[in-house]
Motif scaffolding. Structure first.
Motif, PDB file in Angstrom:
ATOM      1  N   VAL A  91      -6.132   8.519   6.809  1.00 23.33           N
ATOM      2  CA  VAL A  91      -7.321   8.838   6.017  1.00 23.33           C
ATOM      3  C   VAL A  91      -8.305   7.696   6.229  1.00 23.33           C
ATOM      4  CG1 VAL A  91      -8.216   9.342   3.716  1.00 23.33           C
ATOM      5  CG2 VAL A  91      -5.909  10.101   4.350  1.00 23.33           C
ATOM      6  N   THR A  92      -9.361   7.961   6.969  1.00 21.10           N
ATOM      7  CA  THR A  92     -10.290   6.906   7.381  1.00 21.10           C
ATOM      8  C   THR A  92     -11.537   6.828   6.497  1.00 21.10           C
ATOM      9  OG1 THR A  92     -11.306   8.417   8.977  1.00 21.10           O
ATOM     10  CG2 THR A  92      -9.502   7.019   9.775  1.00 21.10           C
ATOM     11  N   ILE A  93     -11.395   7.180   5.260  1.00 25.77           N
ATOM     12  CA  ILE A  93     -12.515   7.121   4.316  1.00 25.77           C
ATOM     13  C   ILE A  93     -12.608   5.694   3.790  1.00 25.77           C
ATOM     14  CG2 ILE A  93     -13.448   8.035   2.157  1.00 25.77           C
ATOM     15  CD1 ILE A  93     -11.596  10.506   2.641  1.00 25.77           C
ATOM     16  N   SER A  94     -13.827   5.150   3.818  1.00 31.06           N
ATOM     17  CA  SER A  94     -14.002   3.763   3.384  1.00 31.06           C
ATOM     18  C   SER A  94     -13.777   3.632   1.871  1.00 31.06           C
ATOM     19  CB  SER A  94     -15.394   3.262   3.763  1.00 31.06           C
ATOM     20  OG  SER A  94     -16.378   4.020   3.090  1.00 31.06           O
ATOM     21  N   ARG A 148     -13.727   4.308  -3.163  1.00 33.04           N
ATOM     22  CA  ARG A 148     -13.948   5.749  -3.080  1.00 33.04           C
ATOM     23  C   ARG A 148     -14.430   6.291  -4.411  1.00 33.04           C
ATOM     24  NH1 ARG A 148      -8.448   7.110   0.355  1.00 33.04           N
ATOM     25  NH2 ARG A 148      -9.116   5.993   2.220  1.00 33.04           N
ATOM     26  N   ASP A 161     -18.015  15.015   1.177  1.00 35.98           N
ATOM     27  CA  ASP A 161     -17.844  14.125   2.322  1.00 35.98           C
ATOM     28  C   ASP A 161     -17.086  14.841   3.447  1.00 35.98           C
ATOM     29  OD1 ASP A 161     -17.761  11.020   3.174  1.00 35.98           O
ATOM     30  OD2 ASP A 161     -15.849  11.983   3.700  1.00 35.98           O
ATOM     31  N   ARG A 162     -17.636  14.820   4.655  1.00 38.35           N
ATOM     32  CA  ARG A 162     -17.030  15.545   5.777  1.00 38.35           C
ATOM     33  C   ARG A 162     -15.624  15.054   6.110  1.00 38.35           C
ATOM     34  NH1 ARG A 162     -21.534  16.662  10.430  1.00 38.35           N
ATOM     35  NH2 ARG A 162     -22.856  18.013   9.156  1.00 38.35           N
ATOM     36  N   THR A 163     -15.429  13.741   6.104  1.00 36.97           N
ATOM     37  CA  THR A 163     -14.106  13.196   6.434  1.00 36.97           C
ATOM     38  C   THR A 163     -13.092  13.602   5.384  1.00 36.97           C
ATOM     39  OG1 THR A 163     -15.179  11.320   7.522  1.00 36.97           O
ATOM     40  CG2 THR A 163     -12.841  11.091   7.004  1.00 36.97           C
ATOM     41  N   TYR A 164     -13.478  13.530   4.118  1.00 37.21           N
ATOM     42  CA  TYR A 164     -12.591  13.960   3.033  1.00 37.21           C
ATOM     43  C   TYR A 164     -12.201  15.418   3.217  1.00 37.21           C
ATOM     44  CZ  TYR A 164     -10.986  15.243  -1.626  1.00 37.21           C
ATOM     45  OH  TYR A 164     -10.248  15.716  -2.678  1.00 37.21           O
ATOM     46  N   LYS A 219     -12.245  17.234   5.918  1.00 34.71           N
ATOM     47  CA  LYS A 219     -11.401  17.418   7.110  1.00 34.71           C
ATOM     48  C   LYS A 219      -9.959  17.011   6.821  1.00 34.71           C
ATOM     49  CE  LYS A 219     -12.625  16.318  11.217  1.00 34.71           C
ATOM     50  NZ  LYS A 219     -13.098  15.573  12.395  1.00 34.71           N
ATOM     51  N   CYS A 220      -9.774  15.905   6.102  1.00 36.77           N
ATOM     52  CA  CYS A 220      -8.422  15.462   5.743  1.00 36.77           C
ATOM     53  C   CYS A 220      -7.753  16.480   4.832  1.00 36.77           C
ATOM     54  CB  CYS A 220      -8.464  14.095   5.062  1.00 36.77           C
ATOM     55  SG  CYS A 220      -8.899  12.738   6.161  1.00 36.77           S
TER      56      CYS A 220
END
Length: 168
Positions: free
Chosen positions: A129-132, A135, A143-146, A148-149
């Motif tokens: 999980v590459t979310i900075s 949080r 959030d796109r990364t969230y 996608k995960c």
């Protein structure tokens, strides 16, 4: 909590230092105000906080949290998740958490280890999980990364479930 701290640190900390250590850990989970309350006088969420403080007071290198928020209402659960993120940011402890909640896993984790089902369960997939950090749950909702995960975890769960149903 005092009993455990006294037993563990009896030879290395004075009585005053042990008391201060107990209070520091209660304050870490925002429970210092309830230090004199009995278990029957505090809520389920407060008991969870005290449990986390007790575990942290033992100075573990790794903290294992097994479904720590499972029996809590949504608001208390969210507050405790935020407290765990804050504690992790301050202490840098390694935390291993077992959860069945997809959103909780993505919110709190740097790495999600997804297990296969059944008595012979094993590691099925690992997701970084590459979310900075820090949080913010509200910001993460779009959030796109969230997303996608979250999708990757759900996809794993549903694909594995179909595989097991087909095998039966």
């Amino acid at each position: 909590m005092s009993l455990a701290v006294s037993k563990l640190f009896n030879r290395t900390k004075t009585k005053a230092e042990r008391h201060d250590w107990v209070m520091a850990n209660l304050d870490l989970v925002q429970m210092g105000h309830a230090k004199d309350k009995r278990p029957s006088e505090i809520s389920g969420g407060m008991k969870q906080r005290v449990g986390i403080a007790r575990a942290l007071s033992m100075e573990p290198k790794i903290l294992l949290l097994d479904e720590p928020f499972g029996a809590l209402d949504a608001l208390t659960r969210a507050h405790l998740q935020d407290a765990v993120m804050d504690i992790h940011a301050r202490l840098g402890n390694t935390m291993v958490m077992i959860t069945h909640d997809v959103d909780e896993a993505v919110l709190l984790s740097d790495r999600i280890v997804m297990m296969t089902n059944g008595p012979a369960a094993r590691i099925g997939e690992v997701l970084d999980v590459t979310i900075s950090r820090p949080r913010n749950r509200i910001e993460l909702a779009s959030d796109r990364t969230y997303l996608k995960c979250r999708e990757a975890v759900l996809k794993f769960l549903y694909e594995r479930h179909r595989f097991i149903e087909a095998a039966e």
